[in-house]
Design an enzyme around this catalytic site. Structure first.
Site, PDB file in Angstrom:
ATOM      1  N   GLY A   1       0.811  -1.215   0.000  1.00 25.07           N
ATOM      2  CA  GLY A   1       0.000   0.000   0.000  1.00 25.07           C
ATOM      3  C   GLY A   1       0.845   1.265   0.000  1.00 25.07           C
ATOM      4  O   GLY A   1       0.521   2.235  -0.692  1.00 25.07           O
ATOM      5  N   THR A   2       1.927   1.261   0.752  1.00 24.21           N
ATOM      6  CA  THR A   2       2.755   2.468   0.859  1.00 24.21           C
ATOM      7  C   THR A   2       3.327   2.832  -0.507  1.00 24.21           C
ATOM      8  O   THR A   2       3.285   4.000  -0.922  1.00 24.21           O
ATOM      9  CB  THR A   2       3.896   2.237   1.876  1.00 24.21           C
ATOM     10  OG1 THR A   2       3.309   1.931   3.141  1.00 24.21           O
ATOM     11  CG2 THR A   2       4.786   3.467   2.007  1.00 24.21           C
TER      12      THR A   2
ATOM     13  N   ASN B   1      -7.919   4.101   8.645  1.00 29.24           N
ATOM     14  CA  ASN B   1      -7.327   2.960   9.345  1.00 29.24           C
ATOM     15  C   ASN B   1      -7.523   3.021  10.855  1.00 29.24           C
ATOM     16  O   ASN B   1      -7.618   1.991  11.514  1.00 29.24           O
ATOM     17  CB  ASN B   1      -5.827   2.864   9.025  1.00 29.24           C
ATOM     18  CG  ASN B   1      -5.146   4.204   9.025  1.00 29.24           C
ATOM     19  OD1 ASN B   1      -5.426   5.047   8.179  1.00 29.24           O
ATOM     20  ND2 ASN B   1      -4.274   4.428   9.982  1.00 29.24           N
TER      21      ASN B   1
ATOM     22  N   GLN C   1      -7.570   0.055   3.586  1.00 35.15           N
ATOM     23  CA  GLN C   1      -8.415  -0.514   4.645  1.00 35.15           C
ATOM     24  C   GLN C   1      -9.789  -0.924   4.133  1.00 35.15           C
ATOM     25  O   GLN C   1     -10.432  -1.799   4.716  1.00 35.15           O
ATOM     26  CB  GLN C   1      -8.580   0.483   5.802  1.00 35.15           C
ATOM     27  CG  GLN C   1      -7.320   0.703   6.615  1.00 35.15           C
ATOM     28  CD  GLN C   1      -6.835  -0.548   7.347  1.00 35.15           C
ATOM     29  OE1 GLN C   1      -7.582  -1.515   7.555  1.00 35.15           O
ATOM     30  NE2 GLN C   1      -5.573  -0.544   7.740  1.00 35.15           N
TER      31      GLN C   1
ATOM     32  N   SER D   1      -3.737  -3.221  -0.672  1.00 41.90           N
ATOM     33  CA  SER D   1      -2.584  -3.966  -0.177  1.00 41.90           C
ATOM     34  C   SER D   1      -2.973  -5.398   0.195  1.00 41.90           C
ATOM     35  O   SER D   1      -4.028  -5.625   0.785  1.00 41.90           O
ATOM     36  CB  SER D   1      -2.055  -3.232   1.060  1.00 41.90           C
ATOM     37  OG  SER D   1      -0.987  -3.919   1.638  1.00 41.90           O
TER      38      SER D   1
ATOM     39  N   HIS E   1      -1.569  -7.670   2.370  1.00 34.02           N
ATOM     40  CA  HIS E   1      -1.525  -8.237   3.733  1.00 34.02           C
ATOM     41  C   HIS E   1      -2.678  -7.794   4.624  1.00 34.02           C
ATOM     42  O   HIS E   1      -2.849  -8.301   5.731  1.00 34.02           O
ATOM     43  CB  HIS E   1      -0.162  -7.962   4.407  1.00 34.02           C
ATOM     44  CG  HIS E   1       0.046  -6.549   4.874  1.00 34.02           C
ATOM     45  ND1 HIS E   1      -0.085  -6.198   6.196  1.00 34.02           N
ATOM     46  CD2 HIS E   1       0.377  -5.413   4.210  1.00 34.02           C
ATOM     47  CE1 HIS E   1       0.184  -4.894   6.328  1.00 34.02           C
ATOM     48  NE2 HIS E   1       0.464  -4.401   5.137  1.00 34.02           N
TER      49      HIS E   1
ATOM     50  N   CYS F   1       2.549   1.474  11.899  1.00 29.32           N
ATOM     51  CA  CYS F   1       3.782   2.134  11.456  1.00 29.32           C
ATOM     52  C   CYS F   1       4.046   3.431  12.218  1.00 29.32           C
ATOM     53  O   CYS F   1       5.130   3.983  12.129  1.00 29.32           O
ATOM     54  CB  CYS F   1       3.741   2.382   9.952  1.00 29.32           C
ATOM     55  SG  CYS F   1       2.242   3.153   9.412  1.00 29.32           S
TER      56      CYS F   1
END
Ligand code: PLP
Length: 379
Positions: free
Chosen positions: A69-70, A149, A177, A197, A199, A322
């Site tokens: 995602g980042t 999130n 999310q 993303s 994961h 994070c």
């Protein structure tokens, strides 16, 4: 251990792991090789691309695989700004975005772009009325997350996209999310770019995607090959991409049933805590993700609750994983008008498909116990 931190990451689904095994072992070729070993790997990547695309109503060619995602957020924000025509230097985003969007936006400001942060109300939703004044003809990109999130608050992305597109700006949405928890259709949303993303939806870490609508101009962040329409060159992480594809397929098949069941568990959890513990408040009470519950416990420290719950056998968090190393209160809750002390008193519970009814009953007892313990220590 009761795992209630699904917004941080999710366990790998056994079916995803089984799908990855083939790419980790037998089908090890480089998808860019023309021999049959390479072409077998290419077929796995193509199948995954189709599985990923279907989850968000996109065409397979509109999917660009990334490391997560980042990277997808960075590619959207920095790539759109770099490719914007002369005279379009503005970037608009919200004050409650994930750092994966906020930090590249701040970087752009340091390079001479103008940056406007949309404020939010006490529920964490952006003010649509303010948007009309902010999105002028010099804006290159409007980036607004689909769901937050920390609180799960859902943003009016389709309405924002309409305004932004009428003024010629690209529209990006961080759906990291929201994916797998809400039905997503990029055409109904009207976005140009959308990140998600693996994961967060029971896939492996190290894979994600950016939806890039046909015809959108984007500059790559890395250079060196022709993979992913040259927007993300480099040999593909085939096993992770295969796992991501399978995770998307499972998420699509299970979405409705999972969302309904998880919302029931979450609502029961909240109702019980609101009646059994004094001084509890829900942060972001309007339209929310079905799995997320962000609660403030008056006079207590969210981090102390988190640590106590961990010792009692329950994994929760105070916010984005994070950001957990810095001790500043959640920028999301502060943007929602909370004081630093209020924001620090909050805990994020995020449930998922593996939580059982019995676990939720136990979770309620553990939270009541942890809060009682901390209040006794204070008095
Ligand atoms: N955007 C949001 C809303 C997130 O919640 C996260 C991760 O927590 C990210 C972006 C970053 O995604 P990744 O962990 O795949 O880099």
């Amino acid at each position: 251990m009761i795992y209630a931190d699904y917004n941080a990451t999710t366990p790998l689904d056994p079916e995803v792991r089984a799908a990855m095994d083939e790419a980790l072992g037998v089908t090890f070729g480089n998808p860019s090789s023309i021999h049959s070993a390479g072409q077998a790997a290419r077929r796995l990547v193509d199948r995954a691309r189709a599985q990923v695309a279907v989850l968000i109503g996109a065409a397979p060619d509109e999917i660009v695989f990334t490391s997560g995602g980042t990277e997808a957020d960075n590619l959207a924000v920095l790539g759109a700004a770099a490719a914007a025509p002369e005279g379009r230097k503005g970037v608009v985003t919200s004050a409650v975005e994930h750092k994966a969007v906020l930090d590249p936006c701040t970087y752009l400001r340091s390079k001479g772009h103008s940056l406007t942060l949309l404020s939010v109300d006490r529920d964490g939703r952006v003010d649509l009325a303010a948007l009309e004044d902010v999105v002028k003809r010099d804006v290159a990109l409007v980036s607004l997350m689909l769901a937050n999130n920390d609180t799960g608050t859902i943003q009016p992305v389709a309405e924002v996209a309409q305004v932004a597109q009428a003024r010629g700006a690209l529209v990006h949405s961080d759906a990291v999310q929201a994916a797998g928890k809400l039905p997503i259709d990029v055409n109904k949303l009207g976005v140009t770019l959308l990140s998600f993303s693996s994961h967060k939806i029971h896939g492996p870490k190290g894979a994600g995607a950016l939806f890039v609508r046909y015809g959108a101009h984007l500059a790559p962040l890395v250079h060196g090959g022709r993979q992913e329409r040259t927007l993300r060159p480099g040999t593909e992480n085939v096993p992770a991409i295969v796992g991501f594809g399978k995770a998307c397929e499972l998420a699509r098949m299970r979405l409705e049933a999972d969302a309904r069941r998880v919302a029931e568990l979450r609502d029961h959890f909240e109702k019980q805590l609101l009646t059994r513990v004094s001084g509890v408040r829900i942060n972001g009470g309007c339209a929310r993700l079905p799995n997320t519950s962000n609660m403030a416990f008056a006079g207590l420290d969210g981090e102390a609750i988190t640590i106590n719950l961990d010792m009692l056998g329950m994994a929760v968090s105070t916010g984005a994983a994070c950001s957990s190393v810095d001790k500043t209160p959640s920028h999301v809750l502060v943007a929602m008008g909370q004081s630093a002390a209020e924001a620090r008193s909050s805990v994020r519970f995020s449930f998922g498909r593996d939580n059982s009814d019995e676990e939720i009953e136990r979770a309620i007892r553990l939270v009541v116990q942890a809060v009682q313990l901390l209040r006794e220590v204070r008095s």
